[in-house]
Design an enzyme around this catalytic site. Structure first.
Site, PDB file in Angstrom:
ATOM      1  N   GLY A  37       0.824  -1.209   0.000  1.00  0.00           N
ATOM      2  CA  GLY A  37       0.000   0.000   0.000  1.00  0.00           C
ATOM      3  C   GLY A  37       0.855   1.253   0.000  1.00  0.00           C
ATOM      4  O   GLY A  37       2.026   1.221  -0.360  1.00  0.00           O
ATOM      5  N   LEU A  53       0.465   3.665  -2.019  1.00  0.00           N
ATOM      6  CA  LEU A  53       0.843   3.585  -3.438  1.00  0.00           C
ATOM      7  C   LEU A  53       1.237   4.948  -3.995  1.00  0.00           C
ATOM      8  O   LEU A  53       0.692   5.986  -3.605  1.00  0.00           O
ATOM      9  CB  LEU A  53      -0.311   2.997  -4.255  1.00  0.00           C
ATOM     10  CG  LEU A  53      -0.813   1.631  -3.782  1.00  0.00           C
ATOM     11  CD1 LEU A  53      -1.954   1.146  -4.679  1.00  0.00           C
ATOM     12  CD2 LEU A  53       0.309   0.597  -3.742  1.00  0.00           C
ATOM     13  N   GLY A 104       5.434   5.048  -8.668  1.00  0.00           N
ATOM     14  CA  GLY A 104       6.210   3.825  -8.947  1.00  0.00           C
ATOM     15  C   GLY A 104       5.280   2.612  -9.032  1.00  0.00           C
ATOM     16  O   GLY A 104       5.404   1.779  -9.938  1.00  0.00           O
ATOM     17  N   HIS A 105       4.316   2.528  -8.094  1.00  0.00           N
ATOM     18  CA  HIS A 105       3.365   1.411  -8.132  1.00  0.00           C
ATOM     19  C   HIS A 105       2.477   1.499  -9.389  1.00  0.00           C
ATOM     20  O   HIS A 105       2.130   0.487  -9.983  1.00  0.00           O
ATOM     21  CB  HIS A 105       2.476   1.418  -6.893  1.00  0.00           C
ATOM     22  CG  HIS A 105       3.216   1.180  -5.605  1.00  0.00           C
ATOM     23  ND1 HIS A 105       3.465   2.191  -4.702  1.00  0.00           N
ATOM     24  CD2 HIS A 105       3.781   0.061  -5.087  1.00  0.00           C
ATOM     25  CE1 HIS A 105       4.120   1.691  -3.670  1.00  0.00           C
ATOM     26  NE2 HIS A 105       4.333   0.404  -3.874  1.00  0.00           N
ATOM     27  N   GLN A 114      15.580  -7.837  -3.138  1.00  0.00           N
ATOM     28  CA  GLN A 114      14.273  -8.512  -3.043  1.00  0.00           C
ATOM     29  C   GLN A 114      13.940  -9.187  -4.373  1.00  0.00           C
ATOM     30  O   GLN A 114      13.563 -10.367  -4.412  1.00  0.00           O
ATOM     31  CB  GLN A 114      13.201  -7.476  -2.682  1.00  0.00           C
ATOM     32  CG  GLN A 114      11.778  -7.940  -2.905  1.00  0.00           C
ATOM     33  CD  GLN A 114      10.748  -6.969  -2.351  1.00  0.00           C
ATOM     34  OE1 GLN A 114      10.598  -6.862  -1.143  1.00  0.00           O
ATOM     35  NE2 GLN A 114      10.017  -6.285  -3.203  1.00  0.00           N
TER      36      GLN A 114
HETATM   37  O1  PAF Z   1       8.139  -4.557  -1.927  1.00  0.00           O
HETATM   38  C1  PAF Z   1       7.176  -4.647  -1.149  1.00  0.00           C
HETATM   39  O2  PAF Z   1       6.300  -3.773  -1.054  1.00  0.00           O
HETATM   40  C2  PAF Z   1       7.063  -5.874  -0.247  1.00  0.00           C
HETATM   41  O3  PAF Z   1       8.309  -6.321   0.166  1.00  0.00           O
HETATM   42  C3  PAF Z   1       6.252  -7.010  -0.883  1.00  0.00           C
HETATM   43  C4  PAF Z   1       6.937  -7.560  -2.127  1.00  0.00           C
HETATM   44  C5  PAF Z   1       4.856  -6.516  -1.246  1.00  0.00           C
HETATM   45  C6  PAF Z   1       6.101  -8.179   0.103  1.00  0.00           C
HETATM   46  O4  PAF Z   1       5.462  -7.770   1.274  1.00  0.00           O
END
Ligand code: PAF
Length: 281
Positions: free
Chosen positions: A34, A36, A39-40, A156
């Site tokens: 969230g 947002l 970028g999202h 990640q």
């Molecule tokens: O990048 C993120 O916002 C978080 O690490 C994710 C991938 C949603 C996992 O909780």
């Protein structure tokens, strides 16, 4: 069609049925916590190009926050997030509760292995285990064909790719470019914690990366980036690394090919990360 909000796994099953996923239609997942921002939005646009429907998950995952981190104050802006998802044409927003995601006596999780203990993992023990655990659960619940993640969280993304390879998950992973403010600051949900003064200091991160990117050998790259960071006393650096983008192991002096220059630093009470990918040699 309006975006469907699924607040638990039963509602998610119903949303998949309504969208015809599993009956021919494909689905791309954008996992988020969230808060947002632009970028999202760019992840959702990329997701729309890759599948018939887009699912956005919104879940602040307690498992990936350590003691003393910002879990309780992490921005929760659900109504604004929903508007963004609708405007970007998402078909379903999956926003489960922590109780729906985790049993109180939960036992089993994903291990990020040694790769989860270096770089970012050295400063946030357990973070990547918690992140991979929720991402795997989201994959199992949403069952997407494709999942889109930002390249700003580079370690990640590398670990998610490893999980997909190591655990044979039938999902295409797409990395989306980092979106920046015009002055270079990488967009992050945590930028909203920055005071006006902190925000000016935070520009040292992208400046350092861009300075490094102008050099050609690993030693020069590290030196140029470090000099910019050292010149900004309000920036407290956790690490600055030049690493292999797939493993996050530091590259040696003779390295050729892709390398990632990544930084993590605290500015006031806010911890920020950023990176650029370089080609050496
Ligand atoms: O990048 C993120 O916002 C978080 O690490 C994710 C991938 C949603 C996992 O909780």
């Amino acid at each position: 069609m309006d975006v469907i909000v699924a607040n638990d796994r039963a509602e998610l099953v119903e949303a998949r049925r309504v969208l015809g996923v599993g009956a021919g239609a494909t689905l791309a997942l954008v996992p988020t916590m969230g808060a947002l921002h632009e970028g999202h939005r760019s992840l959702m646009r990329l997701a729309r190009e890759r599948a018939d429907h887009v699912a956005v998950s919104i879940f602040v995952n307690p498992l990936q926050f350590g003691p003393g981190e910002d879990f309780s104050r992490y921005p929760r802006t659900f109504d604004a997030d929903l508007e963004i998802c609708a405007a970007e044409g998402a078909g379903v927003v999956f926003a489960p509760s922590a109780e729906d995601m985790y049993l109180p006596d939960r036992q089993v999780g994903v291990s990020a292995g040694e790769m989860g203990t270096i770089a970012e993992g050295a400063f946030r023990p357990g973070h990547f285990d918690g992140m991979l655990t929720v991402v795997l659960k989201l994959f199992n619940l949403v069952r997407p064909d494709v999942a889109v993640f930002g390249r700003k969280d580079a370690q990640q993304l590398a670990l998610i790719r490893r999980m997909v390879t190591d655990l044979d998950l039938p999902i295409d992973i797409v990395g989306a470019p980092t979106v920046r403010e015009p002055d270079g600051l990488a967009l992050s949900s945590r930028n909203r914690y920055l005071s006006a003064q902190d925000r000016v200091a935070a520009l040292a991160l992208s400046r350092a990366l861009f300075a490094g990117a102008e050099r050609s050998t690993p030693a020069e790259i590290r030196r140029a980036a470090r000099a910019v960071l050292d010149a900004e006393p309000a920036v407290d650096v956790d690490y600055l690394i030049l690493a292999d983008p797939a493993t996050f192991a530091e590259v040696g002096d003779g390295h050729t090919g892709e390398a990632i220059l990544a930084v993590a630093a605290r500015v006031g009470t806010t911890r920020l990360i950023d990176n650029v990918v370089l080609t050496l040699g």
